[in-house]
Structure formats: C-alpha cells, structure tokens
Design a protein around this motif. Structure first.
Motif, PDB file in Angstrom:
ATOM      1  N   SER A   1       0.881  -1.347   0.035  1.00 25.22           N
ATOM      2  CA  SER A   1       0.090   0.045   0.158  1.00 25.22           C
ATOM      3  C   SER A   1       0.877   1.290   0.099  1.00 25.22           C
TER       4      SER A   1
ATOM      5  N   ASN B   1       0.231   4.669  -4.731  1.00 29.15           N
ATOM      6  CA  ASN B   1      -0.974   4.697  -4.983  1.00 29.15           C
ATOM      7  C   ASN B   1      -1.495   4.014  -6.129  1.00 29.15           C
TER       8      ASN B   1
ATOM      9  N   PHE C   1      -3.711   3.956  -8.068  1.00 24.81           N
ATOM     10  CA  PHE C   1      -4.439   4.857  -9.234  1.00 24.81           C
ATOM     11  C   PHE C   1      -3.264   5.125 -10.372  1.00 24.81           C
TER      12      PHE C   1
ATOM     13  N   ASN D   1      -8.822   7.346  -6.244  1.00 30.31           N
ATOM     14  CA  ASN D   1      -9.186   6.245  -5.649  1.00 30.31           C
ATOM     15  C   ASN D   1     -10.351   5.862  -5.126  1.00 30.31           C
TER      16      ASN D   1
END
Lengths: 321, 332, 298
Positions: free
Chosen positions: A101, A104, A106, C206
C-alpha cells in the motif's frame, strides 16, 4: 553540509476517548541524536505497542510530540519557517513497512517519486527525475525498463520494496526512517534490502533509524541499538554488547526468544511470566519480570554501563566514576 | 457506559431542539401570517368562522409578534416543552396536541404491526436464502422482494387500492373503520378495524421484506463461514438446530441495529401510505393539514414524528447492548 | 500500424472486460440497462413526440389509451405520454441537482472533517448525526409548506440538496480517515504534498467508484424525497413532474372514476426509476466496497 536531527526528551501521549477513557503514553521521554558527520544505523527494537512506530512518525515530522522537541539543524520543527520545513521534508525520508500500500494504486509506480524529485529541486523536470530514479533502480538491482511505467499491482512485493529503497536513494536524504522495511518481504530478499540500506549509510552518508521487532536483522546492520518497552528506553548499546550480554530482563527475554541458527544454543531458558496486568507506573515490565521486586514500583534512572551502553533496571547501577 | 448513555440523551435533546428551531425559523423566514390567510380563505368562500376573533387574539398573544425574535423563540420552546402545540387553524378551537393524540395510536398500531411482520418474514426469508442448505425457493424469491424494496410503500399502496379495493372490492377503499359504526369492543368492530388496516399494512410489509431479507442474508453468509459454526457441525449438530441456534440467533441482533438506522425511512414511508389510504393516523392528518394550509398542525405533526423517531432510536440504541454481548463489549 | 493494432486490441479487451465484469455483477448490468432505457425514452420521446401536449388543455379530456394518445389523457387535458417524457426528465433533474450538490458539499465537508480532526471534526460529526436522525422528508415538509405555491422543480432540487449532503459527508469522512493513514498518502506527504493537493491528487482518484456510488444513492434519495413531497401536494404546481402527476391523479379521484391509465402511467414510470437506481446503487456498492463482494461470493 552535514545535517543533524535531534530528538530531545520526546513524550507522546494519546488522549483517551471523549468521555474519560484512559490516555495512553506511547513514549516516555526519548532522546536520540543523528549526526550527519557520523552516519550510522540506529536500530529501535521493540514489540508492538512499544512506541517504536510513534517514534518513527515523530522523527518524520508526521506526528507532533506532546512534550520535548525535535530539532533539525538546531531549529525546532514547531518553529520552522516555510523554507526550513521544506529542507527538513526533503532531508528526512522513509521506507515504510507495507510495500503493497505504499504506492497509490491509481498511478504508475514512479508517480510519487518523480513528483517529489521535481518538487524538491533534485531534478529540473520529469524526464530528468525519471532518469535519476532509473539509476537508483539499477543500484538496488531492479531493471528500470521492467519496473518504471508499471502499475503497483503488476510488481511483486519484493520489487516494490526495492523500488521504495530506490526512491529513498534518489531523494538523497540526510536521515532515513526505515519502519519495519523487511517484515513484509520474502525472507530471501531481506538481506539484500538491508544491504542496500547499509550501502546508503556508507556511500551517501545517510543516517538511518531502523525500526524493527526483529533482533537478528538489527544485529546484522545496526551500529547502535535502542530497546523500547511500552514507551520506555530500557536498554541501549552496540548490537554486540546488547546481544552477547543483555542487561535488562526484557532484553534477555527478547534475545532468548530468538531461534538462533546455532543448534547447540539452547532456546527459551528465561522463565516467562504470562502477560501481567498492565502497570500504571514504575517499571512497565515488572508484571512480566522474573526479577521484579518492590523497588520496581519506581522506574530507575539509566545506569551507564559503558560509554555506549545504558540500562534502566534496578539490577544495574552506574559503576563509580 | 453511563457516559455513552448520557451522550445518546444529549443527542436526543439536540435532535429535538434542532427540529423545533427549524419549525420556528422557517415559517418566519417565509413571512406568512397563517391566520390572516385562513381569514381571507374563509371570506373568499363567503363563510364566517365562529370564534375567529378569539383565534386571532390567541395567535397574536401566543407569538407576541411585537416581541423581539429571541423572546418569541424562548416562549415557543417553553410551550413545546409543555407539549403546547397551539390551535389548529382549520379545526379551531381544537388543539393541535389533541388532534395528534387522536391520530397517534393509529399510526403506531399500523406501523408497529407492519414493521414487526415485515421484520419477521424478511429475516426468516433472508436467513433461509443465506444458509447454504436452505431451500432453493428462498433464493429464488429473494431478488423479487429486493427489487420491490426499492419502491416506496405508497406506490405499492396505490396499486393495491386500485386493484383490491376499487376493482375487486375485497377491501374498503380507505379510512380506519367504517364510518358510522360505533367504536366499541365487539368482534364485529375489531374485524372492521383489521379489515381496514390490512391493505395499508400489507403494502408496507411487501415493500420492506426485501430490505430485512437482504441484511439478514449477508449476516447469515458471514456467520456460516465462522469457525464456531464449522465446529458445531464437526460436533455433529445439524439441520434446523444449527440454523436456528447458531445461524439465526447470531444474525438477528444486528438486525435490530439495522432497524434503528432504517426507522426514519420506515416512518416517512408510512406517513405517505396513510395519505393513500386515508388512514386516520398522523400521516393523513399531515396530508389534510397541508391541503388546508393548517400550519400549526403541520408543524405539530412534524415535531411529534421527529420526537417519535428520535426516542425509538434512543431506545433501540440502549436495548441492543443489553441483548448482544458483542455490542456490550464495543460500548464499554 | 502496430500501435493502432495494439490500441484496438486494448479497446477490445476493455469491452470484453467490461462485458465480463457485468456478467459477474448482474445488478449493475440490469440497472444500467434500465437507466439507459429511461434515458432513451426521455431523449427519444422529446424528439419524436410533441411534448407541448404535457400542458393542460392541449388534448381531449380523460381518454383511455388510443393511437393518438398511447398513454391516454388526464382530466386536465394533458397527454400522458408527453407528461411522462417531461415528468421523468423533471424528476431526474431534481435528483441530479440535489444528488450532485449533496455529494460535492458532502465530499468537501467529509474531507474537511477527516483532515481538520479535533473540535471541527467533532462539531461536523455531531451536526451530521443530528440531521441524519431526523427524516429529511419531515424537514422538507415544513420548508415546502411554508413556500407552498412558490416552488419550481429547480427550487425543489435546491431545497432537497440542503439536506442531501449529510450521508455522503459521513461516508466520505470515514473513507478519508482510512485513506489518510494509507502508506501511499504518507509517502505523498514525505514528497512535499500538502492537504488539499493530497486530497485531490492522491485520495480522490481512488474514491471515484465510491463517490459514484454515493452520488447515485443521493440521487435516489433525493428523488424519493421529492416525489414524496409532491404526492403530498407540496411540489411545483405547474410542472408535470412524476410526483405531481401522482398528486393530481389522487386529487381528481382517478380511482373512483376508474381512470386506470392515469394511475398506471406515473406509477410504472416511478417504479422503473426507483428500481434502476436501486440496481445501479447495489452494483456500484459491490465495486466500491470490496468487503461486500467477498460476502456475496462466499
């Protein structure tokens, strides 16, 4: 210029819940100085709840101490001007525990690193930042062509963690806080990653706070050891000193719990006392300590056993000067 | 624990206070004089309202419109604390509190029964659908009820009224009991009451079964994966015993929490159902008052409904930890 | 050449991927299909049908369905097909205004609470909890009855928007609190990013599926509230929204007079709207909350 990070008498208390829950003291006055002139790896060892992660947060400036100060190049973090804060931010970097984690999901994996390199003026533009990062990748044994430009889920945990180390290298920090950097990585990669950290100390002169629960890896890389128990520094010293002859009963318990590869060495000799009730004050370990006596109701001051070694236990006293 | 309960009570007071303040402020922002409007309305119809002068006087005295706003506000809160909701404009000299007292039992009766039935049927259906060895039929009808749960109660009610009351004439078209019948405790009157309540209750039940079933199903699926169920199975427990004592029993209590969360939705839904069926509860009173611009009754109904929802939520919040050791541990 | 081919391949994989995902998430598939149908009905209807027939006195009075008026007409002389086309659009417009503003304000409030912490957070949390306890419809009844006669579909949307931000704010605050401690957000801070930039650049992308789900839910709630108000007679008096059609139908005793088409049209349209939104919400929930996904699969 050599930077200097001083953690001075830092105490951190987490207030209880709104209606009268008990507050938790995560750190009871901890001091630690990292001097860029003498780069070293300081291992902070302790179990969960020892305050080691709080220390990492405070060293990174992500959390503020309740008392005591953190100074960077002589200025307290709380009193820094904008420029000072940016210099501190740049100079104190981190490798975090969870490689999964830390990116990111994305963005592509290099997103955060490139942004930081450009922002801190380490690279004039994104292209230059990317090439700096690529060099760092090679230094940690990653092929930039296979790594950069991918999404986090396309890389393995080991690749990601090495990429985090590469990012840290590329940032050329003065201090690196490595918070359990190898605890979630395959055993086969741990030694490599620790070796890269040691290389940063030697080649770049980076001082490293290595936060871990694992005595063996601390022994491998650290120059100095700090043993934390429930927010108290119970013992400090070089790894050699501490591991060969642990002074504090808690350290003894820790050392004894390590399954050393030496089969001849017996294991689990120290009598264990089941988790005692948490104690309000005095020595926090006395509920579990086989040597506990009435004097433990008061926490003793540090006894200086050698120029590098201190311990806080009534069993030890500073030798007369 | 005590602190938590005190916190909940503080919350209740805040909720009621906020609702009361909205009730006080909004009409003043809109700058309307409901009594004058009513007078104009009556005059336009060429009628005269007995006691109208008295009403105007009591209205002005009550609001003391010449006093500064904060004094009016404090006076209003004081009246509210004594459950003095003023007079109905359209049914003067009836007091709003009395109107509400007449309507409230109907609402509580209808809503309470319908919710309990839906809760029971929905929970059992959801439990069966979530249990691996449950009947396939449960899994088959569940999606239909889930889709139905998306539709507001009153739309279901509209369909029912048309089909079962107007077309098939199986049920009365509205009201709480046959007009003209004497409200006495006889079998005939009770049957009449039930006959009138059946259709509105049924529309609430049909449209909320899916909601309970869905919540219960996911709870059961989770529980079926738990180690203690596996252990009970290994121990040789099976069939219904496992289903009831290990599955349903553990899944049911969180349902009560779900009820607390869904309460507002259920109450507003029921308000509109009453309007469709002309059922003589708070919802219908509200609807009639809106039609007649009877502002004091509207505000009274709203404050009583808010109070009902908030108090019920508080009670559920306090009861759940008593029943459920898991919640008890969380609370302490 | 190869680039184009590769890109085309990617598009194909994208389409089959979406198709495969929808097969695994049937409620999203059905919901989107229904929603697409409604949009088609609105858009196609506006083009192919004369929507001025939704005005009163533009058609013969109270006729059952025929070729000239496929959905029949009401006692005011409105063509019900035109009313449904215009009404669905107006009802969705109210929902969009309220849901859109609700999620935007909710996101701002939620992120502020999560980031500011301390007293600000406590104050925001208490306010949202208090407002959430009171069913929105009850507040709206007070407001709408005070404004009776002056309400348009736009003011209706704005009115509901004022009470649509709490649920999103609460959910987004919870999500932001989780994300705030996420290691990649910590890394962004170490890279020199600050509050707003972190929210916009690191967290928001996100949270997109989550925000989407929040929006659809807020949209559904807003439509529910608006139709409820309108059915009580508290809507825009001269705009044929779906809820107002229900109100007129009840006020002009369509039941007693047996005008089944007048009853059926708004009820069917509303049911389709609610079911579509419900299915889409359920489907998006599965994307936004993977915990739920595991539950369903298990």
């Amino acid at each position: 210029m050599a930077h200097r990070l001083e953690i001075d008498g830092v105490r951190r208390v987490f207030p209880g819940r709104a209606f009268g829950g008990p507050s938790v003291v995560a750190l009871h006055g901890l001091s630690l100085t990292l001097d860029g002139a003498r780069p070293e790896i300081v291992a902070v060892v302790g179990e969960s709840g020892s305050g080691k992660s709080t220390l990492a947060q405070i060293a990174l400036g992500l959390d503020d101490p309740s008392a005591g100060t953190v100074r960077f190049d002589g200025t307290s973090l709380g009193r820094m001007d904008e420029g000072g804060r940016v210099r501190f931010r740049r100079a104190v970097q981190a490798v975090l525990q969870d490689p999964f984690s830390s990116f990111n999901p994305f963005y592509r994996v290099e997103h955060a690193a490139i942004l930081a390199l450009v922002r801190f003026g380490l690279a004039p533009d994104r292209r230059a930042a990317r090439s700096i990062l690529a060099d760092a990748c090679e230094a940690v044994g990653l092929n930039p062509a296979d790594t950069l430009g991918r999404f986090p889920h396309e890389l393995s945990g080991g690749q990601r963690q090495r990429l985090m180390v590469a990012r840290a290298m590329a940032m050329r920090p003065a201090v690196l806080v490595a918070d359990e950097p190898v605890s979630m990585v395959d055993a086969s990669l741990r030694a490599t990653i620790l070796a890269h950290l040691a290389a940063m100390r030697d080649a770049q002169g980076v001082s490293i706070i290595y936060v871990t629960h694992d005595l063996t890896t601390a022994y491998q890389v650290a120059d100095r050891l700090i043993v934390l128990y429930r927010g108290h520094v119970v013992e400090t010293g070089t790894p050699e000193e501490v591991l060969k002859a642990p002074a504090h009963p808690y350290t003894r318990l820790l050392v004894d719990s390590v399954p050393w590869p030496d089969l001849a060495r017996p294991w689990g000799r120290v009598p264990k006392v089941a988790d005692g009730a948490p104690v309000a004050d005095g020595c926090p370990f006395r509920g579990r300590c086989p040597d506990a006596t009435a004097v433990c109701a008061r926490m003793p001051g540090p006894a200086v056993l050698s120029p590098t070694r201190t311990v806080r236990c009534h069993l030890h006293r500073s030798p007369p000067a | 624990m005590i602190a938590a309960i005190a916190g909940r009570f503080a919350m209740l007071v805040l909720v009621v206070w906020m609702a009361a303040s909205v009730n006080f402020l909004i009409p003043r922002l809109a700058d309307r004089n409901p009594v004058a409007e009513r007078l104009a309305q009556v005059a336009a119809q060429g009628g005269s309202l007995s006691g109208i002068d008295e009403m105007v006087k009591s209205y002005e005295a009550r609001f003391g419109l010449d006093r500064p706003l904060w004094q009016q506000y404090l006076g209003y809160l004081g009246d509210l604390a004594r459950f003095d909701l003023g007079y109905s404009i359209s049914n003067y000299p009836m007091r709003v509190a009395d109107q509400i007292a007449l309507a409230l039992p109907w609402t509580i009766g209808l809503l309470g029964t319908a919710t309990l039935v839906a809760f029971a049927v929905g929970s059992i259906l959801g439990a069966l659908a979530g249990w691996r060895r449950g009947p396939a039929l449960a899994r088959l009808v569940l999606p239909a009820f889930m889709v139905l749960s998306a539709i507001p109660f009153y739309l279901v009610g509209l369909v029912f009224v048309y089909v079962f009351a107007y077309r098939l004439e199986w049920f009365p078209t509205g009201g709480g009991y046959t007009l003209g019948s004497e409200p006495t405790l006889t079998v005939g009157f009770v049957l009449d009451l039930v006959g009138h309540a059946l259709l509105p209750a049924f529309s609430i039940v049909i449209a909320s079964i899916g909601f309970w079933a869905l919540a219960m199903r996911s709870m059961m699926v989770t529980i079926e994966g738990e180690d203690y169920v596996l252990f009970a199975e290994a121990k040789g427990l099976k069939g219904w015993r496992l289903f009831w004592t290990y599955g349903v029993r553990n899944a049911l209590l969180p349902q009560v929490t779900t009820l607390a969360l869904a309460l507002g939705k259920v109450v507003t839904g029921a308000v509109l159902v009453e309007m469709v069926f002309g059922y003589p509860g708070l919802g219908n009173l509200l609807f009639e008052s809106v039609k007649l611009n009877d502002y004091f009754t509207i505000y009274g109904c709203v404050i009583v409904l808010v109070l009902t929802v908030a108090v019920t939520m508080l009670l559920l919040d306090l009861i759940v930890p008593l029943l459920d050791p898991r919640a008890r541990r969380r609370a302490s | 050449m190869t680039g184009v081919a590769v890109r085309r391949g990617a598009v194909r994989i994208g389409i089959t991927g979406v198709r495969r995902y929808l097969a695994r998430n049937p409620s999203l598939a059905w919901g989107l299909a229904l929603a697409a149908g409604l949009v088609l009905f609105m858009a196609g209807g506006s083009l192919a049908w004369d929507t001025t027939l939704a005005e009163p006195l533009s058609a013969p009075v109270a006729r059952p369905p025929s070729w000239a008026h496929p959905f029949g007409t009401d006692t005011q002389g409105r063509d019900l097909l035109a009313v449904m086309i215009v009404g669905t659009r107006l009802t969705l417009k109210i929902g969009m205004i309220a849901g859109g503003i609700g999620v935007l304000v909710g996101a701002a409030v939620g992120f502020t609470a999560a980031y500011a912490g301390g007293r600000i957070d406590a104050a925001i949390r208490t306010l949202t909890d208090v407002l959430l306890t009171v069913p929105a419809l009850l507040f709206l009844i007070v407001v709408a009855s005070s404004l009776k006669g002056e309400i348009t579909s736009t003011t209706m949307g704005l009115m509901i928007a004022a009470l649509s931000w709490m649920a999103p704010a609460r959910q987004i605050r919870a999500q932001a609190l989780v994300l705030r401690g996420a290691p990649y957000v910590v890394m962004a801070r170490l890279g020199g990013m600050r509050g707003t930039e972190i929210v916009l650049r690191e967290m928001l992308p996100n949270l997109l599926p989550f925000l989407m789900a929040s929006f659809v839910l807020a949209l559904a709630q807003a439509i529910l509230a608006s139709v409820g108000l309108e059915a009580l007679g508290l809507g825009a008096q001269d705009e044929p929204t779906l809820g107002m059609t229900v109100y007129w139908m009840m006020s002009y005793s369509a039941f007693v007079r047996g005008f089944w088409w007048w009853i059926a049209a708004p009820i069917v349209a509303l049911c389709l709207v609610f079911v579509a939104l419900y299915l889409v919400t359920a489907g998006l929930d599965e994307i936004a909350n993977p915990r739920l996904k595991r539950r369903v699969v298990a």
